[in-house]
Design a protein around this motif. Structure first.
Motif, mmCIF file in Angstrom:
data_model
loop_
_atom_site.group_PDB
_atom_site.id
_atom_site.type_symbol
_atom_site.label_atom_id
_atom_site.label_comp_id
_atom_site.label_asym_id
_atom_site.label_seq_id
_atom_site.Cartn_x
_atom_site.Cartn_y
_atom_site.Cartn_z
ATOM 1 N N VAL A 1 0.852 -1.328 -0.044
ATOM 2 C CA VAL A 1 0.096 -0.010 0.002
ATOM 3 C C VAL A 1 0.807 1.295 -0.137
ATOM 4 N N ASP A 2 2.214 1.383 0.561
ATOM 5 C CA ASP A 2 3.044 2.231 0.319
ATOM 6 C C ASP A 2 3.863 2.546 -1.047
ATOM 7 N N VAL A 3 3.520 1.785 -1.946
ATOM 8 C CA VAL A 3 4.343 1.841 -3.237
ATOM 9 C C VAL A 3 3.291 2.409 -4.083
ATOM 10 N N PRO A 4 3.639 3.820 -4.631
ATOM 11 C CA PRO A 4 2.499 4.804 -5.380
ATOM 12 C C PRO A 4 2.688 4.206 -6.681
ATOM 13 N N PRO A 5 1.831 4.903 -7.700
ATOM 14 C CA PRO A 5 2.060 4.568 -9.128
ATOM 15 C C PRO A 5 3.268 5.087 -9.566
ATOM 16 N N GLY A 6 3.764 4.389 -10.639
ATOM 17 C CA GLY A 6 5.189 5.072 -11.134
ATOM 18 C C GLY A 6 6.291 4.498 -10.421
ATOM 19 N N ALA A 7 6.320 3.676 -9.534
ATOM 20 C CA ALA A 7 7.389 3.176 -8.716
ATOM 21 C C ALA A 7 7.857 1.785 -9.353
ATOM 22 N N GLY A 8 8.088 1.886 -10.746
ATOM 23 C CA GLY A 8 8.415 0.769 -11.458
ATOM 24 C C GLY A 8 9.834 0.556 -11.591
ATOM 25 N N THR A 9 10.417 -0.226 -12.464
ATOM 26 C CA THR A 9 12.002 -0.459 -12.931
ATOM 27 C C THR A 9 12.381 0.888 -13.548
ATOM 28 N N GLY A 10 13.454 1.456 -13.143
ATOM 29 C CA GLY A 10 13.922 2.661 -13.699
ATOM 30 C C GLY A 10 13.365 4.222 -13.045
ATOM 31 N N ALA A 11 12.522 3.990 -12.357
ATOM 32 C CA ALA A 11 12.084 5.053 -11.480
ATOM 33 C C ALA A 11 13.160 5.528 -10.659
ATOM 34 N N GLU A 12 12.963 6.722 -10.146
ATOM 35 C CA GLU A 12 13.780 7.458 -9.028
ATOM 36 C C GLU A 12 12.826 7.830 -7.861
ATOM 37 N N ILE A 13 13.386 7.349 -6.730
ATOM 38 C CA ILE A 13 12.280 7.450 -5.582
ATOM 39 C C ILE A 13 13.071 7.978 -4.289
ATOM 40 N N ARG A 14 12.428 8.469 -3.429
ATOM 41 C CA ARG A 14 12.911 8.905 -2.153
ATOM 42 C C ARG A 14 12.189 8.064 -1.088
ATOM 43 N N LEU A 15 13.035 7.518 -0.034
ATOM 44 C CA LEU A 15 12.373 6.755 0.971
ATOM 45 C C LEU A 15 12.981 7.071 2.200
ATOM 46 N N ARG A 16 12.395 6.602 3.260
ATOM 47 C CA ARG A 16 12.985 6.415 4.452
ATOM 48 C C ARG A 16 12.887 4.717 4.911
ATOM 49 N N ALA A 17 14.130 4.370 5.170
ATOM 50 C CA ALA A 17 14.015 2.802 5.503
ATOM 51 C C ALA A 17 15.041 2.333 6.665
#
Length: 716
Positions: A154-170
């Motif tokens: 549920v925390d993965v938004p649309p567009g978070a596929g292979t090649g995407a650039e994301i920001r996250l806290r882990a």
């Protein structure tokens, strides 16, 4: 009477003459030992502790090669010794070079941090409501080159596929070493996979630059499509059969498949590649036959074989190019080439070629169960059916349909029994358990998968292009439901699983070597392979199960209680319980340490009396919380205990009668398995300089906290 030098030379010469005659009789089998010798060198690199030992072993291989040259390359014995020594040295060098080529920094210690990363791979895990992301941090100081993070779906938004650039806290941590002796070594696997940290995302993932297109990849799209046509566990297994994606299989079905001996169906290997290649060749020949002008002018089998080769390569790429799939693809291509050349297609030389290629490309695969299980199964099948006696039993003959069917079923049952016997030591060595009724379950499951499920699923995917695949999806789902029913019924049957604690490495090596000796030779001396098999089996069965297990962090302790286990912490998760049970060779639900009559536990501490196999009583003292314990109580408990276990650093005044395992000690030893009667203490960590044991480390800098400005002076 003194032995003269002439007599010694005569005895050595007679021995070499005998060996020469034996090897001459087996000259056709000698090439089969090429991958074995290469694998022996690779195994030596993994087993020996460090560079000095690796160089010494390689030098020993070179010395054996020189002895072979001295005997004479023109003689079978000389050529065999030369090849053995040279390939062992090459195997050591290949493994060493491969480990250094994949070198990368590893996270030094657990940390919670925010960073920007590019998504390299997306692996949906719908059975756990997770998505696993393989990430390459972008301009992140102090992070490894690649990290693997689990994110809630549920925390993965649309567009978070292979090649995407994301920001996250882990929350990230270094790849985990084995928690117990004999457990799975993820740190080693992650080293060769380039992973420097693993963890889980905290909160929603933010997309900075969305992936081009769907970003899901062909494999994930195909898996999602299949699971949309077949629901539940059947859909997850159908997706696995097509793409190798196991993320949708829930834990209950996966465990049932393992316990029933059907888990090999979930690994894309020879069974699946054969079905795909066979279907492609059959379809190509039928389509080409519809055009007489073309069929009369070209070699239809040659073109059909080309389609089969393309299908094998495409399926291997789609399924993720794992070791069993690559091995099966290589074997399929060699079979097609042999058929076109008019040679016998399915031989042990084909298996040896596949093993040699895989070991050259991925020498680390030798240490994993996937390589061992897949090649052992195929080698056993081909060796069995190439034996003249077995060929006489099952060769084609003029007989009725019922007799032909019975002969086919007998062949399948015998094959299943032999494969089960061959794979059992490997399964027990790596997983400490093996299914008992696998041969019977496979008698139904293998034909069902080969002749119904795979063809029906492939045809359904093709017919979906015109919207007509529904009937075949129904057939596929019903057949897979039947396999799942067989798996659960077999897994729940009494005595369906054999459990064995971690066996000694020498016992496993003896059984493996004896099996290869029987499978790869043709003359009567192959029977001598039974000797190391029996010795190895006796060695594995004679090892007493551990009385006490302690994980590397000191949090989880398991004590043998009769035929079961008692755990220090009631809230141990399913994975921890399963790992402790496998290491102890116990199948069943563990009880709480509080329930033992000889245990006295509070919320913070436990004191338990444990009897070993000789009847001696040992007192074990363990902490079970992070709360403060009064010093005098701790000191007094340590003084009356034989073994003290704690996930904290104990003061110097805590001195047990025999063994102290606190945070400082366990940091050096890793997980511990103790057999009390013999006083044997097995640890995860020992002497060794393999790169994943002491890798280069990185650590993100601590965030700089803003400094508050000084207060303004009064009156200004």
């Amino acid at each position: 009477m003194a032995i003269r030098p002439r007599q010694i030379r005569a005895a050595i010469g007679a021995a070499f003459d005998w060996l020469e005659r034996r090897l001459e009789a087996e000259r056709g089998q000698l090439p089969l030992w090429i991958p074995v010798a290469l694998g022996l060198g690779i195994a030596a690199w993994f087993l020996l502790p460090g560079p000095a030992a690796w160089l010494a072993a390689a030098a020993g291989g070179g010395a054996v090669a020189l002895i072979g040259m001295g005997i004479g390359i023109g003689r079978r014995a000389g050529a065999a010794l030369f090849g053995l020594g040279l390939l062992v040295a090459i195997g050591i060098a290949f493994a060493w070079v491969r480990a250094e080529r994949v070198a990368h920094p590893v996270l030094e210690r657990p940390v919670t941090t925010s960073f920007v990363a590019r998504i390299e791979r997306v692996e949906p895990l719908p059975a756990r409501d997770l998505v696993r992301l393989r990430l390459a941090p972008v301009d992140a100081v102090g992070l490894p080159t690649l990290v693997r993070v689990n994110v809630r779906a549920v925390d993965v938004p649309p567009g978070a596929g292979t090649g995407a650039e994301i920001r996250l806290r882990a929350r990230l941590m270094p790849p985990a070493s084995p928690a117990l002796p004999g457990a799975y070594d993820y740190a080693r696997a992650a080293w060769f996979d380039g992973i420097g940290a693993t963890g889980r995302a905290l909160g929603l993932v933010e997309v900075i630059h969305a992936a081009q297109g769907s970003g899901a990849g062909v494999r994930n799209q195909l898996s999602a499509h299949i699971q949309s046509r077949i629901g539940g566990g059947a859909g997850a297994i159908a997706a696995t059969l097509a793409t190798g994606d196991r993320g949708g299989i829930d834990d209950a079905d996966a465990e049932a498949m393992r316990r029933s001996g059907l888990a090999h169906l979930l690994s894309i290997s020879g069974l699946h590649v054969t079905a795909v290649v066979g279907a492609a060749i059959l379809a190509a020949m039928r389509i080409l036959a519809l055009f007489p002008a073309l069929a009369l002018r070209v070699r239809v089998p040659l073109i059909a074989a080309g389609f089969g080769a393309a299908a094998a390569l495409g399926y291997t790429w789609l399924a993720g190019a794992e070791v069993p799939t690559v091995r099966s693809c290589i074997a399929g291509l060699l079979i097609l080439a042999a058929m076109l050349l008019g040679r016998e297609a399915i031989t042990l030389r084909l298996v040896a070629t596949g093993a040699f290629v895989v070991l050259l490309l991925w020498p680390e695969s030798l240490a994993g169960p996937s390589f061992q299980l897949s090649f052992a199964a195929v080698t056993a099948i081909i060796a069995l059916h190439s034996h003249p006696v077995v060929q006489g039993w099952f060769e084609r003959r003029d007989e009725g349909r019922l007799a032909r069917l019975g002969r086919a079923l007998a062949s399948l049952l015998l094959t299943g029994l032999v494969v089960e016997a061959v794979l059992t030591p490997i399964a027990l060595f790596h997983f400490h358990k093996s299914g008992v009724y696998g041969a019977i379950a496979n008698l139904v499951a293998i034909p069902l998968t080969t002749f119904i499920i795979m063809p029906a699923e492939a045809a359904a995917l093709l017919l979906d292009a015109v919207g007509l695949g529904a009937p075949l999806w129904w057939v596929t789902g019903q057949a897979i439901d039947l396999i799942l029913a067989i798996a659960h019924w077999t897994a729940d049957a009494p005595g369906s699983v054999r459990m064995l604690p971690a066996m000694p490495g020498w016992a496993f090596a003896a059984m493996l070597g004896g099996g290869l000796w029987i499978a790869l030779w043709r003359t009567r001396w192959r029977r001598w392979g039974a000797v190391p098999i029996v010795i190895g089996a006796l060695g594995a069965l004679s090892v007493p199960p551990p009385d006490l297990l302690v994980t590397g962090d000191g949090r989880h302790v398991a004590i043998r209680a009769g035929e079961g286990l008692a755990l220090l912490r009631d809230r141990a998760g399913d994975y921890t319980r399963s790992m402790l049970g496998e290491a102890a060779g116990v199948d069943g639900e563990a009880q709480s340490l509080d329930t033992l009559p000889d245990a006295r536990c509070s919320a913070d501490l436990c004191l338990a009396d444990v009897r070993d196999a000789d009847g001696r009583t040992w007192r074990v003292f363990a902490t079970r919380s992070a709360h403060f314990v009064e010093w005098t109580a701790m000191r007094d408990a340590c003084a009356v205990a034989d073994i003290v276990i704690a996930d904290r650093r104990l003061p110097a005044g805590c001195v047990p009668r025999w063994l102290r395992l606190d945070r400082a000690t366990l940091a050096e030893t890793g997980g511990v398995a103790i057999t009390l009667a013999s006083g044997t203490v097995r640890t995860v960590r020992g002497p060794g300089a393999h790169p994943w044991l002491n890798p280069p480390t990185v650590m993100p800098p601590r965030p700089v906290r803003p400094v508050a400005p000084p207060p303004m002076p009064v009156g200004q």
